[in-house]
Scaffold this active site. Structure first.
Site, mmCIF file in Angstrom:
data_model
loop_
_atom_site.group_PDB
_atom_site.id
_atom_site.type_symbol
_atom_site.label_atom_id
_atom_site.label_comp_id
_atom_site.label_asym_id
_atom_site.label_seq_id
_atom_site.Cartn_x
_atom_site.Cartn_y
_atom_site.Cartn_z
ATOM 1 N N SER A 125 0.833 -1.199 0.000
ATOM 2 C CA SER A 125 0.000 0.000 0.000
ATOM 3 C C SER A 125 0.868 1.249 0.000
ATOM 4 O O SER A 125 1.970 1.257 0.572
ATOM 5 C CB SER A 125 -0.868 -0.022 1.256
ATOM 6 O OG SER A 125 -1.416 1.245 1.488
ATOM 7 N N TYR A 150 -2.211 -1.222 10.780
ATOM 8 C CA TYR A 150 -2.414 -1.778 9.443
ATOM 9 C C TYR A 150 -1.228 -1.420 8.544
ATOM 10 O O TYR A 150 -0.640 -2.278 7.879
ATOM 11 C CB TYR A 150 -3.720 -1.248 8.825
ATOM 12 C CG TYR A 150 -3.793 -1.455 7.324
ATOM 13 C CD1 TYR A 150 -4.035 -2.716 6.789
ATOM 14 C CD2 TYR A 150 -3.582 -0.387 6.438
ATOM 15 C CE1 TYR A 150 -4.065 -2.911 5.413
ATOM 16 C CE2 TYR A 150 -3.612 -0.583 5.064
ATOM 17 C CZ TYR A 150 -3.851 -1.845 4.560
ATOM 18 O OH TYR A 150 -3.876 -2.044 3.200
ATOM 19 N N LYS A 154 1.943 -3.781 6.659
ATOM 20 C CA LYS A 154 2.366 -3.749 5.242
ATOM 21 C C LYS A 154 3.872 -3.496 5.151
ATOM 22 O O LYS A 154 4.579 -4.150 4.383
ATOM 23 C CB LYS A 154 1.611 -2.658 4.469
ATOM 24 C CG LYS A 154 0.142 -2.940 4.267
ATOM 25 C CD LYS A 154 -0.083 -4.092 3.305
ATOM 26 C CE LYS A 154 -1.536 -4.473 3.187
ATOM 27 N NZ LYS A 154 -1.774 -5.805 2.655
HETATM 28 P P1 NAD Z 1 -10.740 -7.637 0.871
HETATM 29 O O1 NAD Z 1 -10.957 -7.637 2.341
HETATM 30 O O2 NAD Z 1 -11.901 -7.470 -0.015
HETATM 31 O O3 NAD Z 1 -9.934 -8.940 0.429
HETATM 32 C C1 NAD Z 1 -9.048 -9.615 1.284
HETATM 33 C C2 NAD Z 1 -9.469 -11.062 1.291
HETATM 34 O O4 NAD Z 1 -8.580 -11.802 2.140
HETATM 35 C C3 NAD Z 1 -10.888 -11.277 1.826
HETATM 36 O O5 NAD Z 1 -11.607 -12.087 0.918
HETATM 37 C C4 NAD Z 1 -10.668 -11.992 3.160
HETATM 38 O O6 NAD Z 1 -11.736 -12.868 3.471
HETATM 39 C C5 NAD Z 1 -9.367 -12.702 2.897
HETATM 40 N N1 NAD Z 1 -8.583 -13.038 4.095
HETATM 41 C C6 NAD Z 1 -8.155 -12.231 5.083
HETATM 42 N N2 NAD Z 1 -7.439 -12.933 5.983
HETATM 43 C C7 NAD Z 1 -7.410 -14.229 5.550
HETATM 44 C C8 NAD Z 1 -6.839 -15.410 6.037
HETATM 45 N N3 NAD Z 1 -6.153 -15.440 7.184
HETATM 46 N N4 NAD Z 1 -7.021 -16.542 5.338
HETATM 47 C C9 NAD Z 1 -7.734 -16.549 4.173
HETATM 48 N N5 NAD Z 1 -8.291 -15.456 3.657
HETATM 49 C C10 NAD Z 1 -8.130 -14.288 4.345
HETATM 50 O O7 NAD Z 1 -9.659 -6.482 0.578
HETATM 51 P P2 NAD Z 1 -9.140 -5.910 -0.803
HETATM 52 O O8 NAD Z 1 -9.565 -4.489 -0.884
HETATM 53 O O9 NAD Z 1 -9.452 -6.845 -1.911
HETATM 54 O O10 NAD Z 1 -7.574 -5.895 -0.522
HETATM 55 C C11 NAD Z 1 -6.727 -6.973 -0.909
HETATM 56 C C12 NAD Z 1 -5.340 -6.691 -0.368
HETATM 57 O O11 NAD Z 1 -4.898 -5.427 -0.862
HETATM 58 C C13 NAD Z 1 -5.279 -6.597 1.159
HETATM 59 O O12 NAD Z 1 -4.086 -7.186 1.599
HETATM 60 C C14 NAD Z 1 -5.261 -5.107 1.406
HETATM 61 O O13 NAD Z 1 -4.620 -4.778 2.605
HETATM 62 C C15 NAD Z 1 -4.463 -4.616 0.201
HETATM 63 N N6 NAD Z 1 -4.739 -3.211 -0.108
HETATM 64 C C16 NAD Z 1 -6.030 -2.805 -0.307
HETATM 65 C C17 NAD Z 1 -6.293 -1.463 -0.573
HETATM 66 C C18 NAD Z 1 -7.714 -0.987 -0.753
HETATM 67 O O14 NAD Z 1 -7.946 0.215 -0.668
HETATM 68 N N7 NAD Z 1 -8.691 -1.850 -1.028
HETATM 69 C C19 NAD Z 1 -5.233 -0.540 -0.652
HETATM 70 C C20 NAD Z 1 -3.930 -0.998 -0.453
HETATM 71 C C21 NAD Z 1 -3.691 -2.334 -0.193
#
Ligand code: NAD
Ligand code: UDP
Length: 339
Positions: A125, A150, A154
């Protein structure tokens, strides 16, 4: 064709990435514990693409499920999306965040080593640039101080993955630093489906538009920005997903570590987002101005040149596309996937 394992692939970014990988000819395997998602998203990925996804329900912290997946499938590359991502919740429950986010990463690395899987893409991120760096952020900058647990997970996971790659010369690692993904697939069949009250701007705007929330509170209008509200680099989730396909191609062809920003390079203010949403959809967004949200930086946006030079990727969709596609998803699915 190569097979890609999406850890946390049923979530918002994972499901959109699954579509783009399948459309590019990759086989896709997903493992998710549905902590923040549901299997319906993957059914819809299959409907959009007309292809099948091999789906495992399980916790990525659990070695046995990852070992089973590596035994039953020849995985060429892992994309690690599996993380908890709510900034406020991470302040209240830091141990949960460190345990989940760090442990999923360690388990994946250990099982990859056992199984000889050598390529990994990580969902990082822009938050790792921290408070010290000036905008636009570029990948050569030193990481900064994060304002919440959080962000620190990262930053720490980037370090863990980098150390593992330095030690094992066969590994290939791409750290993708996302800016602010919004929007949805143009079909309106998959999109962002936050549980409870949304923390992020666009899902909140979309829920006001659909009548689930009364009004948006804009957090602060006294920032040192052109209109006083914070500016962010919003990127269409489909552009972001396409960036992952390019990153997989890159990882398969190279060794070592690359850090790559996935952003547009153009910031928009909160007020501009509200105005653009209203213009693109014709729906009025009732809003009020409130206090600043603790930890928010006035501005965050990418220097997006490296992604173009290294991957031949750049964001193509406009802010209007982002607003229109968000509304298409939200109006067709007013209560999300209704799990
Ligand atoms: P999201 O919550 O929709 O997707 C994350 C998925 O991981 C979910 O389906 C959740 O059920 C699964 N998960 C979490 N812990 C788990 C575990 N221990 N075992 C199995 N599954 C698990 O989030 P997203 O927006 O799709 O983000 C995906 C990644 O990108 C994340 O790591 C998030 O931190 C990173 N990210 C997201 C953003 C944003 O704004 N959406 C920005 C920067 C980084
Ligand atoms: N924001 C807002 N009201 C909300 C949610 C967010 O004014 O209900 C603002 C927030 O202060 C920030 C911008 O919208 O300036 C983007 O916030 P988001 O949480 O979506 O992303 P991040 O803070 O991670 O960049």
């Amino acid at each position: 064709m190569e097979t890609v394992l999406l850890a946390g692939g049923a979530g918002y970014i994972g499901s959109h990435t699954a579509v783009e990988l399948l459309n590019s000819g990759y086989e896709v395997v997903v493992v998710d514990n549905y902590y923040n998602s549901c299997p319906e998203s993957i059914k819809r990925v299959e409907q959009i693409t007309g292809k099948t996804v091999k789906l495992y329900e399980g916790d990525v912290k659990d070695h046995s499920i990852i070992r089973t997946i590596f035994k039953e499938n020849k995985i060429d590359c892992v994309i690690h999306f599996a993380g908890l991502k709510a900034v406020g919740e991470s302040v209240a429950k830091p141990i949960l965040y460190y345990r989940n986010n760090i442990d999923t990463t360690l388990t994946l690395l250990e099982c990859m080593e056992e199984a000889g899987v050598e390529n990994i893409i990580f969902s990082s991120s822009a938050t790792v640039y921290g408070e010290e760096n000036p905008v636009p952020y570029n990948e050569d900058m030193k990481k900064g101080s994060c304002t919440n647990p959080y962000g620190w997970t990262k930053s720490m996971m980037e370090q863990i993955l980098t150390d593992a790659t330095v030690a094992n010369k066969n590994l290939s690692l791409v750290l993708l630093r996302y800016f602010n993904p919004i929007g949805a697939h143009e079909s309106g069949m998959i999109g962002e489906d936050p549980q409870g009250i949304p923390n992020n701007l666009m899902p909140y705007v979309a829920q006001v538009a659909v009548g689930r929330r009364e009004q948006l509170t804009i957090f602060g209008n006294d920032y040192p920005t052109p209109d006083g509200t914070c500016r962010r680099d919003y990127i269409h989730v489909v552009d972001l997903a396409k960036g992952h396909v390019k990153a997989v191609e890159y990882a398969l062809a190279h060794k070592g570590v690359e850090i790559i920003n996935l952003g547009t390079g153009t910031p928009y203010s909160v007020t501009e987002i509200v105005e653009s949403f209203e213009k693109s959809t014709g729906v009025e967004i009732k809003h009020v101005y409130g206090d600043r949200r603790p930890g928010d930086l006035p501005e965050s946006y990418a220097d997006a040149d490296k992604a173009w030079k290294l991957l031949g990727w750049k964001a193509e969709k406009s802010l209007e596309d982002m607003c229109r596609d968000t509304w298409n998803w939200q109006s067709k699915n007013p209560n999300g996937y209704e799990k």
